[in-house]
Structure formats: structure tokens, C-alpha cells
Design a protein around this motif. Structure first.
Motif, PDB file in Angstrom:
ATOM      1  N   THR A  97      -6.587   1.394   8.247  1.00 30.56           N
ATOM      2  CA  THR A  97      -7.680   0.486   7.880  1.00 30.56           C
ATOM      3  C   THR A  97      -7.807  -0.644   8.884  1.00 30.56           C
ATOM      4  OG1 THR A  97      -7.376   0.982   5.525  1.00 30.56           O
ATOM      5  CG2 THR A  97      -8.529  -1.058   6.073  1.00 30.56           C
ATOM      6  N   LYS A 147      -9.766  -4.564   2.028  1.00 29.58           N
ATOM      7  CA  LYS A 147      -9.541  -5.601   3.037  1.00 29.58           C
ATOM      8  C   LYS A 147      -9.741  -6.992   2.426  1.00 29.58           C
ATOM      9  CE  LYS A 147     -12.416  -3.342   5.712  1.00 29.58           C
ATOM     10  NZ  LYS A 147     -13.302  -2.942   6.822  1.00 29.58           N
ATOM     11  N   TRP A 196      -9.023   0.641  12.432  1.00 29.25           N
ATOM     12  CA  TRP A 196     -10.452   0.960  12.461  1.00 29.25           C
ATOM     13  C   TRP A 196     -11.289  -0.318  12.474  1.00 29.25           C
ATOM     14  CZ3 TRP A 196     -12.478   5.909  12.810  1.00 29.25           C
ATOM     15  CH2 TRP A 196     -13.854   6.043  12.631  1.00 29.25           C
ATOM     16  N   ASP A 197     -10.891  -1.289  11.674  1.00 30.97           N
ATOM     17  CA  ASP A 197     -11.647  -2.535  11.605  1.00 30.97           C
ATOM     18  C   ASP A 197     -11.538  -3.325  12.907  1.00 30.97           C
ATOM     19  OD1 ASP A 197     -12.861  -4.363   9.123  1.00 30.97           O
ATOM     20  OD2 ASP A 197     -12.116  -5.536  10.814  1.00 30.97           O
ATOM     21  N   TRP A 207     -14.638   8.229   9.713  1.00 30.44           N
ATOM     22  CA  TRP A 207     -13.489   7.597   9.066  1.00 30.44           C
ATOM     23  C   TRP A 207     -12.697   8.620   8.261  1.00 30.44           C
ATOM     24  CZ3 TRP A 207     -10.070   3.905   8.373  1.00 30.44           C
ATOM     25  CH2 TRP A 207      -9.522   3.675   7.119  1.00 30.44           C
ATOM     26  N   GLN A 237      -1.466   4.240   5.895  1.00 29.56           N
ATOM     27  CA  GLN A 237      -2.892   4.172   5.605  1.00 29.56           C
ATOM     28  C   GLN A 237      -3.426   2.760   5.802  1.00 29.56           C
ATOM     29  OE1 GLN A 237      -5.106   6.550   5.099  1.00 29.56           O
ATOM     30  NE2 GLN A 237      -6.739   5.037   4.922  1.00 29.56           N
ATOM     31  N   ASP A 281      -7.136   0.800   1.463  1.00 33.91           N
ATOM     32  CA  ASP A 281      -8.477   0.715   2.052  1.00 33.91           C
ATOM     33  C   ASP A 281      -9.114  -0.658   1.820  1.00 33.91           C
ATOM     34  OD1 ASP A 281      -8.210   3.339   2.780  1.00 33.91           O
ATOM     35  OD2 ASP A 281      -9.352   4.130   1.085  1.00 33.91           O
ATOM     36  N   VAL A 302      -4.527  -6.236   4.836  1.00 31.36           N
ATOM     37  CA  VAL A 302      -4.416  -5.288   3.730  1.00 31.36           C
ATOM     38  C   VAL A 302      -3.158  -5.625   2.937  1.00 31.36           C
ATOM     39  CG1 VAL A 302      -4.104  -2.865   3.089  1.00 31.36           C
ATOM     40  CG2 VAL A 302      -5.611  -3.461   4.991  1.00 31.36           C
TER      41      VAL A 302
END
Length: 247
Positions: A86, A46, A89-90, A160, A82, A44, A72
């Protein structure tokens, strides 16, 4: 940590009037996470790379800096899916002029479905959008409720947590893990069949049975992604008005 091989020549391209530098073998070495709590998931977190250069034109000197899109840092392959969540989504929902790396924790289904379709479409070898029926199936799976007549409410939002943290009902994996596995399977094994519309993929078992009941030809089958296993395809076939399922 230290970034190895982090220097490169800045070259000018006469045909495009652009300057660029290529970094072919960047390597992060001796990385330590500052102030990380034991409860936090490393996938998760960044970070970003900062690129800078300095050059002179005549009597004028210029110093330029630019920050990369979020990255990441993971240490094991089990964290990969996962980490991709991240980044997805970003990249999809970050707003302009944000504070690094702030991103909304929930978005509208309209935005989310468009991003999901685009992600599936541009996965290496796959170049066909998800259909409206595909998206309806995905909405019902994500929100854990039926939407009659194929209509998903405009004001419904995706969080999220629901996207990639919570397991689907009676499953040991999240919506994102299931979707990502289907995307990888399609890209690696049957991109051309998907392009030609020969794989339904994201469609409910109930809808498949309705299609097969309408079909008059014995032995007709439909391919859909398995609900219970990651990266598997189910073949549903009609035989004497009975449904046979093969994985």
C-alpha cells in the motif's frame, strides 16, 4: 485512538537556517477503525499524522500545520507485507494536489518498472538498479505471458490487483509477496554479491539454461530467485550438458 509522546520542542539549526522537531517514541494507543467494513483489508487503509506548531516573532503569531505521508496501521506481522505494498504504491504513483489519499488503480509498465527498480535499489544495503533483463523477467511473471526479444509493449498497464492481490499462477502468493521476499533476502544475506553482479536473481529458468549451454566451462552455475518458494535462491549448474538445480 490516542497518540502518546506526540509533543516535541521546535529547534532552530544555525548552520542550515531550518527549524525541526524530533519525535523519537511516538505511540498509537487505543486505536479504533472508524466505519470499517468486515470485507476490507486493514493493510489497505491509509491514515496520516497531523503535525502543528504555533510561535510568535515580535508582534506576529504563526500557526503552521503539515500532514505526514500516508501510513498504514497494522496489528499483526502477517499484515506487514501487504501494508508495504500500500505504501509503495502510494509513494510511487500518487499525483500532486490529489485528494487524500487518492491514487490511480493502474499505471503504465514504464512507471511501474522504474518504481520497482528504485525500490529494490534503495532497500537499506542494496544500491544496484535492476537490469533490463531483470525487468523483462519481472514483466513476464507479472503479466503471465512471454515478451519476445526482451521488449515489453509501451502501452501495457499494471493494475493494483495484479500487483498485490491476485496470486501468481499455481502459487499461493502474489507478485508483490514474491518480489518483496527476494528483496529482503538480497538485502539481508548477499547485498555485496548483488552489487558486484554475481547474482542474476530475476531471470527465467529458460534463459539460465540458454546461458549455461553457451558456457564451455563445466561446473558453471547461475543464481536465480526461486519461482515456487518465497525468499529462496536456486543454483543452476551445468554438468555434462545436464542442468542441476539446488535450492
Amino acid at each position: 485512538g490516542n497518540i502518546l509522546n506526540g509533543e516535541s520542542d521546535l529547534k532552530f539549526n544555525n548552520s542550515t537556517n531550518q527549524m525541526s522537531a524530533s519525535f523519537s517514541s511516538l505511540k498509537l494507543d487505543g486505536f479504533k477503525r472508524p466505519g470499517k467494513k468486515s470485507s476490507e483489508n486493514v493493510a489497505d487503509e491509509k491514515f496520516a499524522l497531523l503535525f502543528e506548531t504555533e510561535f510568535t516573532v515580535g508582534d506576529m503569531s504563526f500557526k503552521l500545520q503539515i500532514m505526514s505521508v500516508p501510513i498504514v496501521v497494522i496489528v499483526h506481522g502477517s499484515q506487514e507485507v501487504q501494508a508495504y505494498a500500500t505504501i509503495f504504491w502510494d509513494n510511487s504513483f500518487a499525483e500532486l494536489n490529489r485528494s487524500p489519499f487518492a491514487v490511480p488503480d493502474q499505471v503504465s509498465w514504464t512507471k511501474f518498472s522504474q518504481a520497482l527498480s528504485q525500490k529494490f535499489r534503495f532497500k537499506d544495503k542494496v544500491f544496484r538498479d535492476l537490469t533490463s533483463e531483470n525487468l523483462h523477467c519481472l514483466a513476464e511473471k507479472l503479466f503471465k505471458e512471454p515478451f519476445p526479444n526482451g521488449v515489453v509493449p509501451n502501452d501495457i498497464t499494471v493494475t493494483w490487483s495484479a500487483f498485490c492481490k491476485e496470486n501468481l499462477p499455481d502459487r499461493q502468493f502474489s507478485f508483490w509477496e514474491w518480489f518483496y521476499a527476494a528483496m529482503r533476502l538480497t538485502n539481508d544475506y548477499f547485498p555485496l554479491l548483488w552489487e558486484e553482479g554475481l547474482v542474476f536473481g530475476f531471470i527465467s529458468k529458460k534463459r539460465v539454461e540458454e546461458y549455461l549451454l553457451e558456457c564451455q566451462m563445466q561446473g558453471t552455475f547461475i543464481l536465480r530467485f526461486s519461482d515456487s518458494e518465497l525468499g529462496k535462491v536456486q543454483l543452476l549448474c551445468s554438468v555434462d550438458s545436464q542442468f542441476v538445480i539446488l535450492i
